[in-house]
Each structure stands twice: as C-alpha cells, then as structure tokens.
Design an enzyme around this catalytic site. Structure first.
Site, PDB file in Angstrom:
ATOM      1  CG  ASP A   1      -5.042   0.032   5.163  1.00  0.00           C
ATOM      2  OD1 ASP A   1      -5.705  -0.380   4.196  1.00  0.00           O
ATOM      3  OD2 ASP A   1      -4.516   1.154   5.193  1.00  0.00           O
TER       4      ASP A   1
ATOM      5  CG  ASP B   1      -7.058  -4.151   1.710  1.00  0.00           C
ATOM      6  OD1 ASP B   1      -7.357  -4.112   0.502  1.00  0.00           O
ATOM      7  OD2 ASP B   1      -6.611  -3.186   2.341  1.00  0.00           O
TER       8      ASP B   1
ATOM      9  CG  ASP C   1      -2.004  -0.771   1.287  1.00  0.00           C
ATOM     10  OD1 ASP C   1      -2.390  -1.172   0.197  1.00  0.00           O
ATOM     11  OD2 ASP C   1      -2.571  -1.003   2.364  1.00  0.00           O
TER      12      ASP C   1
HETATM   13  P1  ATP Z   1      -3.384   3.047  -0.306  1.00  0.00           P
HETATM   14  O1  ATP Z   1      -4.238   1.936  -0.800  1.00  0.00           O
HETATM   15  O2  ATP Z   1      -2.010   3.060  -0.788  1.00  0.00           O
HETATM   16  O3  ATP Z   1      -3.464   3.254   1.166  1.00  0.00           O
HETATM   17  P2  ATP Z   1      -4.851   5.375  -0.688  1.00  0.00           P
HETATM   18  O4  ATP Z   1      -5.100   5.478   0.768  1.00  0.00           O
HETATM   19  O5  ATP Z   1      -4.315   6.556  -1.376  1.00  0.00           O
HETATM   20  O6  ATP Z   1      -3.935   4.253  -1.086  1.00  0.00           O
HETATM   21  P3  ATP Z   1      -7.639   5.018  -0.974  1.00  0.00           P
HETATM   22  O7  ATP Z   1      -7.774   5.048   0.483  1.00  0.00           O
HETATM   23  O8  ATP Z   1      -8.355   3.999  -1.773  1.00  0.00           O
HETATM   24  O9  ATP Z   1      -6.169   4.928  -1.415  1.00  0.00           O
HETATM   25  O10 ATP Z   1      -8.031   6.443  -1.512  1.00  0.00           O
HETATM   26  C1  ATP Z   1      -8.308   6.682  -2.879  1.00  0.00           C
HETATM   27  C2  ATP Z   1      -8.795   8.077  -3.072  1.00  0.00           C
HETATM   28  O11 ATP Z   1     -10.011   8.270  -2.368  1.00  0.00           O
HETATM   29  C3  ATP Z   1      -7.851   9.127  -2.546  1.00  0.00           C
HETATM   30  O12 ATP Z   1      -6.951   9.531  -3.529  1.00  0.00           O
HETATM   31  C4  ATP Z   1      -8.784  10.265  -2.180  1.00  0.00           C
HETATM   32  O13 ATP Z   1      -9.063  11.059  -3.297  1.00  0.00           O
HETATM   33  C5  ATP Z   1     -10.063   9.554  -1.802  1.00  0.00           C
HETATM   34  N1  ATP Z   1     -10.191   9.428  -0.359  1.00  0.00           N
HETATM   35  C6  ATP Z   1      -9.289   8.932   0.515  1.00  0.00           C
HETATM   36  N2  ATP Z   1      -9.758   8.952   1.767  1.00  0.00           N
HETATM   37  C7  ATP Z   1     -10.994   9.456   1.706  1.00  0.00           C
HETATM   38  C8  ATP Z   1     -12.016   9.714   2.668  1.00  0.00           C
HETATM   39  N3  ATP Z   1     -11.852   9.444   3.942  1.00  0.00           N
HETATM   40  N4  ATP Z   1     -13.159  10.238   2.246  1.00  0.00           N
HETATM   41  C9  ATP Z   1     -13.339  10.521   0.954  1.00  0.00           C
HETATM   42  N5  ATP Z   1     -12.439  10.307   0.008  1.00  0.00           N
HETATM   43  C10 ATP Z   1     -11.271   9.782   0.350  1.00  0.00           C
END
Ligand code: ATP
Length: 958
Positions: free
Chosen positions: A704, A708, A410
């Site tokens: 996490d 997943d 991740d």
């Molecule tokens: P990883 O899987 O590496 O942890 P990540 O945390 O960037 O990656 P996601 O959590 O899937 O991936 O987030 C994807 C997208 O969703 C982010 O780029 C952001 O634009 C949006 N996002 C992340 N967190 C939130 C949230 N709490 N509420 C709304 N949108 C969110």
C-alpha cells in the site's frame, strides 16, 4: 504566538458557482474513432479480403448465369461473421473504460464549510482547499498554502522525478519548469505533505493539455496470448495445408474425371493464371510457410518485402509474371487473344469455386475467435471482479492470478479490519488517569495532535469519520474521547520540520514551535523498541527517571499486548534548547529523547479472512504474512487466520534485519519454509518476492505504501490497496478496493475460471476443426458434391468462432477450480485429456458423418434433401458438443447452473433457430431444402446422444 491561518474552504454555494464558472475536474476523453471505421478495420484481415475478392469475381460470373444466390449468401455470411465479432469486441472494449472512471472517483481530503471531508477527484473545483499526503497524486493544478518536507515527482510532465516544493519564497527554484509553490495535476507526492488551493481544473490543467489518449488496455499481450498465438499458428498451418490439398483434389478431379475436356493450351492458360494469382497472394501464404518453419523449431525471419512490402507491389509482380508467361506461351502457340486458349466461363466459375472452398477452409480453420474469446473473458472477468472489489489495471493480471502459487500479504488492513482503536494508553506521567491541563499532560496532547498526518471529519458529530493514517487517527479519536480537539492544538503550533512515518523508518518525528510549552519541542512516535533505544530518560508522575529502570516493565507490557495481536506504539519528546540540527538526511540525529509511554492499538482480524485463507491453502497456494509489526503481533494474527500452527518454530518466521543478513543462497532455502516476515521493510519485501520467483513460484504480493512500488512491480501480480497511495496503485496490476484478503481469493478463482473457459472454447473449436476440415477434404476427393458448401462452412465458422467464443468465455466462475493445485506457468493450455477429447470426439464425428454420406449416396450422388440433413446433423452434433464443452473440467452435469449461464443459453438458442431458418428458407443460398418435422425431431433427438454420452461419462467420473 501567532494563531495560524484556519482554513474554512468553500461553502456549498461557492462550489456550485465555481463549477459553473470553471467547469468540472474531468479530462475530456479523446475522440474515439467512428464505429464504421472500426468496422472496416475488421476487413483488414487478408484472408477475409481474398474471400471477398473471390466472391466479387464469382459475382461477375453470376451475372452470366443470372444465378446470384450463393454469391450473395457468401457476402452476407462474411458481413454477419465480421459484424457479430465486431460487436462482441466493441462491447468488451467498452467494459475496459471503467478503469478511467474509477480513477476520477479517487477520494481526496478537502476543506469545505470549515470541515475536513472526503470528496471524489472529479468533484474538486477551483478554489477548493485540498490536503495532500505522501504517495497521493495531485488532483488538479494549484498553489501550495502549506508545504512540509514536500517532494514531488513531476516526471509525467517535466521528466523530473524529484522536485522540492515550498511556500517560502527564499527557497524558490528560479529555473524550475513550474513554480516551486505550485503542484500540478498528475504529479505525485513522494515525501512530506501539503495544503493546496486549486487554481485550475480538468482540461485547463497542464496535464489536461498534454494528456494523451488513455492507454488501450485490451491490446496488451499476456503470457496466455503468446501461448494461444502459437496454437493459432499451428492450426493455421494445418488448415492451410489441408486447404491446398483440397483445392488440388477438386481441381485434379475436375481435370481428369470431370465431363469437360481441356486442351493443352487451355491447361497452360489455367496454369499461368494460378501461378500469377499465387504470386499476388504471396503475402498470405508465405507467412504461413514461415510459421510452419517456426513450429518445426527452425525459425526464420520473414523477408522484409513480404512482411512490410505493400500489396500493390505483389499485384504488380503478379501482373508481370502473367505478362511474361503469356508472352512465353505465345511462342508455344498459346494466343491469349484467341478465345480457343480460354477456358469456358463455366470452368472458370468452377475453379473459382474450388478456390473459395479452399480459402473458406482456411477461414474455418483459423481460430479468429481465440483472441476474441480471450479479450471477452478478460473483459468479463474484469467487470465482475470489479463487482467483487478487484480493480484490474493490467489485463494479464486476471489470468496470472490463476497461476499464483504464493501470496505475500500485508497485515494491516488486508488481514485486519483497519478499524484501529486505542485499547490501552500507558503514559507513565498519566498513570491511567485523565488528561488535564498539567504541563506533562500537554506534552502528550501536543505529541498526538501535531506529530500526526491524520484528520477527523466532524461533519456528522454523532459519527466521526477518520481520514488518513488509521494508527494516527485512532490516537486522535482517543484524544477526542477525552474532550480534546486535536485541530485547535495542531493549528496553533508551527511545524518547523517533519519526518513523516514510513515503514523503513518505523517512526515519525516533528520539530515544532510549541505554544503550550512556549518552546521548541521535538516529538517522536513509532515502533516502541526503536523509540526506546533513543531515550535516556523517562517522564513519570514523579518527574524524570532513568529509562533503563523501566525497561523490563515496558517490555513485559509490550509482550502482553503483542500476544493479543495489538499494535504497539512508543512516544517520546525532547525540549530543544540549542541550535543543533535534529534531522539529517531523513534520520534523527543528536537527540536526547525522553520516553513518554506506549499505547496498544487493537485492530481485529477481518471476519472473512480465515475462511479465505483456508480456501487458498486448499487451492495449493502458500500464504505468507509480510508485516512491519512485531514477531509477537504477527504470530498471533497468523494463528488467528490459520497459517501459524503450534508446530511452527523459528524456521517459519524471520525479521527484516535477520533476512537482510542472510546470503542469497541461505535466504533462498529459508524462504521456502517462511510463513511470517516481521519488522519487514519494503526492500525486504522486494527481496522476498525475487527469491521466491527464483524458486519457480508465481508470486502475488500486496502493498500500500509508496515504497512498496518495487515489490509490486517485480511480483507476477502486484496487488495494491484501495486505501493505498496512488504510487503503489500505479505500480500494481490489481487494486483491491476493499483492501481485503478475501478479494485476493476471489481474484484467484476468477483467474483460474478464465483459463478454464478459454480451454473450453479451444476444446469446442478444435473438435469442429478436426471434423470440418477432414470431412470437406475427404468429401472433395471421394464425393461428387461438396459435403459442405462455402456458405454452410461460413455459418459453421460463425457458430464456433463467434457465438461459441461468446458463450463459453462468459461462463460464470466455478468454485471447484479452488480444489485444484495451481497450474504450472509453462503448462500448455491443451492438456493431455483435452487432446484426447478433441481427437476422439473429432474423429468419431468424422466417422459418423462419412458413414452418413456413404449411406445417403446413390452412385456417388447425394440428393439435396439428404445434403440438407447431412448439414443439419453436422451442426447439431457440434451444438450438443457445446454443452459438453461447457461442462468440461467442472465435474458437474452440463445442466448444472444453466439458468445462470444466460449468455450460453442465448447462444444455444440462436444456433438452433439459425439452423432451422437456414435449412427451411436458405434455398439456393445455402443449398438446402426444407426438412420434414419428423426429420427435425429425429435429427435433434438422435444427435443429442453426444450430450447424453458426455453426461454418462461425467457421472461415472464423479
Ligand atoms: P503491514 O505492513 O502489514 O501493513 P504494519 O502496518 O503493522 O504492517 P508498519 O506500517 O511498517 O507495519 O508499522 C510498523 C510499526 O511502526 C508498527 O508496529 C508501529 O509500532 C509503528 N507505526 C505504525 N504506524 C505508525 C505511525 N503512523 N507513526 C509512527 N509509528 C507507526
């Protein structure tokens, strides 16, 4: 509008009071078996039992001669060997207990003294108010005060995987096992969130009542265990064959070359006894014969009567055979009642001794220490990995990490610091200004405060802590910096429906009754392109405008932020004036959203990650980023950590959607070159893992979120995050307590070192095996006296099976393992170089020792003094060879890091002192006489050539 209930929770005094009255939130551990019982279980090994029975018989004969020394020695040796092995194992098992303790330390968000703070699960008391989010496990039984879209997995109690929970009595299920407004310990939140007032803790909870014995981690069979099992069988078969041959050799020699003359009748009696005894012992030798079939590739099922039949049955068969044969013998003139038919007690004692020699050879040959060395290595690795922030949940993971060829990681939190900060907030109606009480600004405030599941802990006003989703918490902090309290706004509004954020949806939406606007409002925030695609209008300082006009401005600024590795978020709202549903099956429908703007959130790369990634790459392990973030952000992070180079192109990156559209064949080819998968969803991650595995890779994957879990399950090693949901943690094999990628690198190093330590043990053990078995076998054919007595062999066995297992299994990890390429999973643990080493050194020892016996012998007789020297030389050769085993594959001198290998030094010391004590004071028990000081010096000095030779070879190789 009604001000919603403001929870203040318990005060510190009330917590203490409640704890005194209702107790702690800890389950009483199941009662353990008493130690003596566990110790006795060690004697369930049939070979040890036979040796004990033989020793008892020999004790009987000792009474006639009144010579007890050797027999008592045998008893002591068996007790000592079993005792030490038992102690090591106990110690190892104790180390596994740490797992349960960590579970009790999981942090929960609790309201106390009017503040939201985090406390460990075990400190939760009756009356506490706990805030629970998706993926969390319920810490104790309680009544829900609030429940938003709450679905709970109750399978651990009722078998029900999804149950809706609510606080609205109109929606209560009348047939549910537990009330619809209660959540029970051990169940998990699969969706939504809620607030729980704890009613029962610890053993009083439903889970506490049904809780079974915590699973014993040590019993788990790992791939390595299976390989070792095969090896142990092979050694067992060879040892057994040599033991039988040795017995025959000793017996035949006694029969034909000994002083005693036997009559045919006496021979008949001996034959009857041996045959009957063999039948009694069928349960011991037949499985070994079947093992040999298996090793020869002709596997056969062991007859049930042998595998499951009781010993009693075989004893009866033995007695039956004895009676029938004795009756038949009677017809041929063997009268068992006539003492002429018997052999003398002397002869019986000798045969019994040969028998014990043979059984001891099996004891020596069988590597009982092998499973123990694995358990010990695993336990030690597990404990030390914990110090390095790896909580090992499933034992096999320790060693599988060592064979890993691909790590899918991740981004957020693992590669980055997860310390999110709003870098820029581009709300078009704000235009860089400060938030005021303007209606448009109220929309921004409410959107951030209510459409969120995070909290801020104000306990220390100078150091505000964030709780929950870090992205959302960063936004709350941004509000706080502008002097706005999110909690007041959140508590005033009423959430009607909510879709919490998930990686699949990539957005979050809340439908609320807004007191600020006095209307029903829908707030949405998420991946900007997704949010923007749902918007027709945009709110600017000049009022509503067509969103299309702003598309290119928005895209430009997004690209700019993403190229700086920022996480971008889009915001939108809709004032609802109709009664049409906006949520359907977890999707947003019928909405006509107005775009508010974007925020760019920075989350710097962890400082230690680039070097940890380099270590993995050097170790031949591929690192792939799987992220929900945009291609731009992911590439920049990839570049910063060192996996994305200027020469990389579109072959090396793919989005989740593109990946989904590829056929399995296309995807199979594509994954080989893939470095980054962006905008990925959990299903994409799972497919990636499976395809990589089809390509023959050993895959470790991090995760996490609740979703997943499948990917974590499928991977060879699933790594969950300490901050992750308990669903993910449960599906994983290892939890990275600090969430950091560098802990993965440490786990690889530990996995590889563990494997190497077991190789070292095997190297040492098999070298002794070769030497001891051949020497005793040849000695019994050619020599007059046994080269090694039963007690001496048991001491040698104790050295190698128990002490060496402990010493070599506990060696600290070796950084050099990270310079090698990953081993292949199907590789046999004994490498060709080890095989050469074992055979070469083993046979060299045999030649040296046989030469010595020849040198010492005087017309076939060897004096007690020389036999003592011989025994000491045998042990000292192994002693020095243990240092070589320690240095095996380390590429360093055996003395390197000796000061850090305390366990090893202690064992070496114990062996040396033990040998001196045995020789000086062993007397009849060990068939030894004291040696002169000069001889000690000569023996210890001269045998050390084994180590010096090893040192020279290692120096040349370096
Ligand atoms: P990883 O899987 O590496 O942890 P990540 O945390 O960037 O990656 P996601 O959590 O899937 O991936 O987030 C994807 C997208 O969703 C982010 O780029 C952001 O634009 C949006 N996002 C992340 N967190 C939130 C949230 N709490 N509420 C709304 N949108 C969110």
């Amino acid at each position: 509008m009604e001000h919603k209930k403001h929870y203040t929770g318990l005060s510190n005094e009330q917590v203490l009071e409640s704890r005194n009255k209702y107790g702690e939130n800890i389950l009483t551990p199941p009662e353990r078996e008493p130690l003596w019982k566990l110790f006795l279980e060690k004697f369930e090994d049939p070979i040890i039992r036979i040796l004990l029975i033989a020793a008892f018989l020999s004790l009987g004969i000792s009474f006639v001669h009144m010579e007890f020394a050797e027999t008592i020695g045998i008893f002591c040796a068996i007790l000592l060997a079993t005792g030490v092995a038992f102690w090591f194992e106990m110690d190892a098992n104790k180390k596994f207990d740490v797992l349960n303790k960590v579970n009790d330390d999981t942090l929960y968000k609790v309201i106390r003294n009017g503040n939201i703070c985090e406390i460990p699960k075990k400190e939760i008391v009756v009356g506490d108010i706990v805030i629970l989010g998706t993926g969390e496990e319920v810490p104790a039984d309680g009544e829900l005060l609030e429940a938003v879209s709450l679905q709970i997995d109750e399978s651990c109690l009722t078998g029900e995987p999804i149950i809706d929970k609510t606080t609205n009595p109109a929606n209560f299920h009348s047939d549910a096992t537990y009330p619809s407004n209660w959540a029970m310990r051990g169940t998990k939140l699969m969706d939504g969130h809620g607030i729980l007032e704890i009613k029962k803790v610890g053993d009083e909870t439903e889970f506490g009542k049904v809780a079974e014995k915590a699973t014993e981690m040590s019993g788990e069979e790992t791939p390595l265990n299976k390989q070792l099992d095969k090896l142990a069988k092979f050694i067992g078969v060879v040892g057994f064959a040599l033991a039988v041959l040795t017995f025959l050799a000793l017996f035949v020699k006694d029969l034909f070359l000994g002083e005693a003359q036997y009559t045919i009748i006496q021979l008949g009696s001996i034959g009857i006894v041996i045959l009957s005894a063999s039948i009694v012992l069928t349960k011991v030798w037949l499985p070994i014969i079947y093992d040999s079939f298996e090793l020869l590739g002709n596997e056969k099922e062991l007859p049930k009567s042998v595998e499951e039949g009781s010993w009693f049955r075989w004893i009866l068969y033995g007695i039956g055979t004895f009676v029938i044969l004795a009756a038949a013998g009677y017809l041929f003139g063997i009268n068992p009642l006539n003492s002429e038919s018997w052999v003398s007690l002397d002869v019986a004692g000798r045969i019994l001794q040969y028998f014990m020699v043979a059984v001891t050879l099996i004891v020596v040959a069988v590597p009982e220490g092998l499973p123990m060395s694995v358990t010990l290595s695993l336990a030690l690795s597990m404990r030390r990995m914990l110090q390095n922030n790896n909580l090992v949940r499933k034992m096999h993971a320790c060693e599988t990490m060592g064979a890993t060829t691909v790590i899918c990681t991740d981004k957020t939190g693992t590669l980055t610091q997860n310390q999110m900060q709003v870098y820029k907030a581009d709300f078009f109606c704000l235009n860089g200004g400060k938030l005021s009480n303007d209606e448009n600004h109220n929309i921004i405030k409410e959107s951030i405060s209510v459409n969120s599941t995070a909290y801020l802990d104000y306990s220390e006003p100078s150091k505000i802590k964030t709780l929950g989703n870090p992205t959302e918490a960063a936004l709350l902090l941004w509000l706080h910096e502008q002097g706005i309290n999110y909690l007041d706004i959140r508590e005033d509004s009423e959430v009607i429906e909510q879709l919490t954020f998930s990686t699949e949806r990539k957005f979050m939406a809340s439908l609320i009754n807004s007191p600020l606007l006095s209307k029903k409002v829908l707030y949405v925030k998420g991946a900007p392109e997704i949010v923007l695609s749902k918007c027709g209008k945009i709110l600017t300082e000049q009022g509503l405008k067509d969103a299309k006009e702003y598309n290119s401005i928005i895209e430009n600024s997004l690209t700019q932020y993403q190229n700086q590795a920022m996480r971008t978020l889009g915001f939108a709202y809709e004032i609802i004036e109709d009664n049409i549903d906006r949520f359907e099956n977890g999707k947003l429908v019928n909405s006509n959203l107005v775009f508010l703007g974007v925020t760019a959130i920075s989350d710097p790369v962890r400082l230690d990650v680039p070097s940890a990634v380099t270590k993995c790459l050097n170790a031949g392990i591929e690192v792939k980023i799987v992220t929900g973030d945009t291609p731009g952000t992911a590439k920049e992070i990839g570049r910063q950590i060192g996996i994305w180079n200027d020469s990389d192109n579109f072959h090396n990156i793919i989005t989740g959607i593109e990946f989904e559209n590829l056929s399995d064949e296309e995807a199979l080819k594509r994954v080989q070159h893939l470095k980054i998968m962006c905008r990925a969803r959990p299903t994409d991650k799972q497919r990636l893992v499976q395809l990589l595995q089809r390509n023959g890779s050993v895959v470790a994957v991090t995760g996490d979120g609740t979703n997943d879990a499948p990917a974590l399950n499928f991977a060879h090693v699933g790594l969950s995050m300490g901050s992750g949901t308990s669903v993910a943690k449960e599906a994983s094999d290892i939890t990275l307590l600090d969430d950091s990628f560098s802990s993965i690198t440490t786990a690889v190093m530990w996995g590889r070192s563990l494997y190497q330590n077991i190789q070292r043990f095997i190297l040492f053990q098999l070298t002794i095996n070769v030497a001891a078995l051949i020497i005793v076998f040849l000695g019994s054919i050619f020599g007059h006296e046994l080269p090694l007595t039963v007690t001496q062999m048991l001491w040698v066995n104790l050295i190698m099976d128990t002490f060496a297992a402990g010493a070599l299994a506990s060696l600290p990890p070796n950084l050099r393992v990270m310079d090698n390429k990953p081993r292949k999973n199907e590789d046999f643990i004994i490498t060709p170089s080890m095989r050469f080493n074992i055979l070469f050194v083993g046979f060299s020892f045999v030649i040296i020792l046989l030469g010595l016996l020849f040198y010492f012998s005087n017309n076939g007789e060897v004096s007690r003094y020389d036999l003592s020297r011989f025994f000491t030389i045998f042990v000292m050769l192994q002693f020095w060879n243990m240092f070589n085993a320690k240095a095996f594959a380390s590429g360093k001198s055996a003395f390197h890091g000796l000061n850090k290998s305390i366990g090893f030094l202690i064992v070496a010391f114990v062996i040396l002192v033990g040998q001196i004590l045995i020789v000086e004071f062993g007397g009849e028990v060990f068939r030894t006489v004291p040696l002169t000081l000069k001889d000690w010096a000569v023996i210890i000095g001269s045998t050390s050539f084994v180590l010096w030779l090893g040192e020279i070879i290692r120096a040349i190789k370096r």
